[in-house]
Motif scaffolding. Structure first.
Motif, PDB file in Angstrom:
ATOM      1  N   ASP A   1       6.918  -2.624   8.275  1.00  0.00           N
ATOM      2  CA  ASP A   1       7.047  -2.008   9.592  1.00  0.00           C
ATOM      3  C   ASP A   1       7.005  -0.487   9.483  1.00  0.00           C
ATOM      4  O   ASP A   1       7.448   0.097   8.497  1.00  0.00           O
ATOM      5  N   VAL A   2       6.465   0.148  10.521  1.00  0.00           N
ATOM      6  CA  VAL A   2       6.433   1.612  10.619  1.00  0.00           C
ATOM      7  C   VAL A   2       7.736   2.060  11.272  1.00  0.00           C
ATOM      8  O   VAL A   2       8.119   1.547  12.324  1.00  0.00           O
ATOM      9  N   LEU A   3       8.406   3.019  10.634  1.00  0.00           N
ATOM     10  CA  LEU A   3       9.667   3.558  11.139  1.00  0.00           C
ATOM     11  C   LEU A   3       9.434   4.959  11.683  1.00  0.00           C
ATOM     12  O   LEU A   3       8.781   5.772  11.033  1.00  0.00           O
ATOM     13  N   LEU A   4       9.972   5.237  12.852  1.00  0.00           N
ATOM     14  CA  LEU A   4       9.954   6.585  13.412  1.00  0.00           C
ATOM     15  C   LEU A   4      11.391   7.075  13.446  1.00  0.00           C
ATOM     16  O   LEU A   4      12.267   6.433  14.020  1.00  0.00           O
ATOM     17  N   MET A   5      11.623   8.231  12.794  1.00  0.00           N
ATOM     18  CA  MET A   5      12.968   8.768  12.655  1.00  0.00           C
ATOM     19  C   MET A   5      13.035  10.173  13.241  1.00  0.00           C
ATOM     20  O   MET A   5      12.045  10.888  13.256  1.00  0.00           O
TER      21      MET A   5
ATOM     22  N   HIS B   1       9.646  11.950  12.028  1.00  0.00           N
ATOM     23  CA  HIS B   1       9.165  11.616  10.694  1.00  0.00           C
ATOM     24  C   HIS B   1       8.857  10.128  10.649  1.00  0.00           C
ATOM     25  O   HIS B   1       9.573   9.319  11.258  1.00  0.00           O
ATOM     26  N   LEU B   2       7.787   9.763   9.948  1.00  0.00           N
ATOM     27  CA  LEU B   2       7.371   8.371   9.816  1.00  0.00           C
ATOM     28  C   LEU B   2       7.600   7.869   8.396  1.00  0.00           C
ATOM     29  O   LEU B   2       7.531   8.631   7.433  1.00  0.00           O
ATOM     30  N   GLY B   3       7.834   6.584   8.286  1.00  0.00           N
ATOM     31  CA  GLY B   3       7.955   5.931   6.993  1.00  0.00           C
ATOM     32  C   GLY B   3       7.558   4.473   7.122  1.00  0.00           C
ATOM     33  O   GLY B   3       7.318   3.977   8.229  1.00  0.00           O
TER      34      GLY B   3
ATOM     35  N   ALA C   1       0.839  -1.207   0.000  1.00  0.00           N
ATOM     36  CA  ALA C   1       0.000   0.000   0.000  1.00  0.00           C
ATOM     37  C   ALA C   1       0.869   1.250   0.000  1.00  0.00           C
ATOM     38  O   ALA C   1       0.562   2.230  -0.697  1.00  0.00           O
ATOM     39  N   ALA C   2       1.961   1.239   0.750  1.00  0.00           N
ATOM     40  CA  ALA C   2       2.872   2.389   0.764  1.00  0.00           C
ATOM     41  C   ALA C   2       3.490   2.590  -0.620  1.00  0.00           C
ATOM     42  O   ALA C   2       3.580   3.724  -1.101  1.00  0.00           O
TER      43      ALA C   2
ATOM     44  N   VAL D   1       9.478   3.886   2.267  1.00  0.00           N
ATOM     45  CA  VAL D   1       8.615   4.872   1.611  1.00  0.00           C
ATOM     46  C   VAL D   1       8.298   5.943   2.637  1.00  0.00           C
ATOM     47  O   VAL D   1       7.999   5.638   3.796  1.00  0.00           O
ATOM     48  N   HIS D   2       8.373   7.209   2.205  1.00  0.00           N
ATOM     49  CA  HIS D   2       8.021   8.315   3.097  1.00  0.00           C
ATOM     50  C   HIS D   2       7.522   9.490   2.282  1.00  0.00           C
ATOM     51  O   HIS D   2       7.754   9.578   1.068  1.00  0.00           O
ATOM     52  N   ALA D   3       6.804  10.391   2.930  1.00  0.00           N
ATOM     53  CA  ALA D   3       6.311  11.613   2.294  1.00  0.00           C
ATOM     54  C   ALA D   3       7.406  12.669   2.442  1.00  0.00           C
ATOM     55  O   ALA D   3       7.649  13.156   3.543  1.00  0.00           O
TER      56      ALA D   3
END
Length: 124
Positions: free
Chosen positions: A74-78, A86-88, A7-8, A96-98
């Motif tokens: 997995d959801v990444l928090l940076m 920031h999330l990816g 989906a990402a 994938v990130h915005a």
């Protein structure tokens, strides 16, 4: 590949829009919400937040925190700057990130260049 990662990846190319939640644009929170909803997670998506600050408590309530290597979906928090998070979404080839600078959702190869604060996964 996980449903969340797929989906990402489908969102790649969508324009960046702060607080965006759909086809008219996505930010990092909107991207993660879109991907997790494709995986079957339902819940309130935060709105009205600033570019700096925030807390991770909502992720801990919705997902399972992982200790160890991130896997596809997995959801990444940076930490991308002082007080700026920031999330990816991890994919097989990267994440994938915005991207606010590029003004669109992108996939970058490898792991993020920013410090990784946490990793979350949808529960079984």
């Amino acid at each position: 590949m996980s449903v969340v990662a797929e989906a990402a990846l489908r969102a790649v190319g969508t324009r960046f829009r702060l607080h965006g939640r759909g086809a008219d644009g996505l930010d990092c929170v909107g991207l993660v919400a879109l991907a997790l909803q494709a995986g079957g997670l339902r819940g309130a998506v935060p709105t009205g937040y600033a570019l700096r600050g925030g807390h991770v408590a909502m992720l801990d309530r919705m997902l399972v925190r992982i200790v160890g290597a991130a896997e596809s979906g997995d959801v990444l928090l940076m930490a991308v700057g002082p007080g700026q998070f920031h999330l990816g979404i991890r994919t097989a080839g990267g994440f994938v990130h915005a991207d606010a600078g590029l003004r669109r959702v992108v996939e970058r190869p490898g792991m993020p260049p920013w410090p990784l604060i946490g990793v979350w996964r949808m529960g079984e």
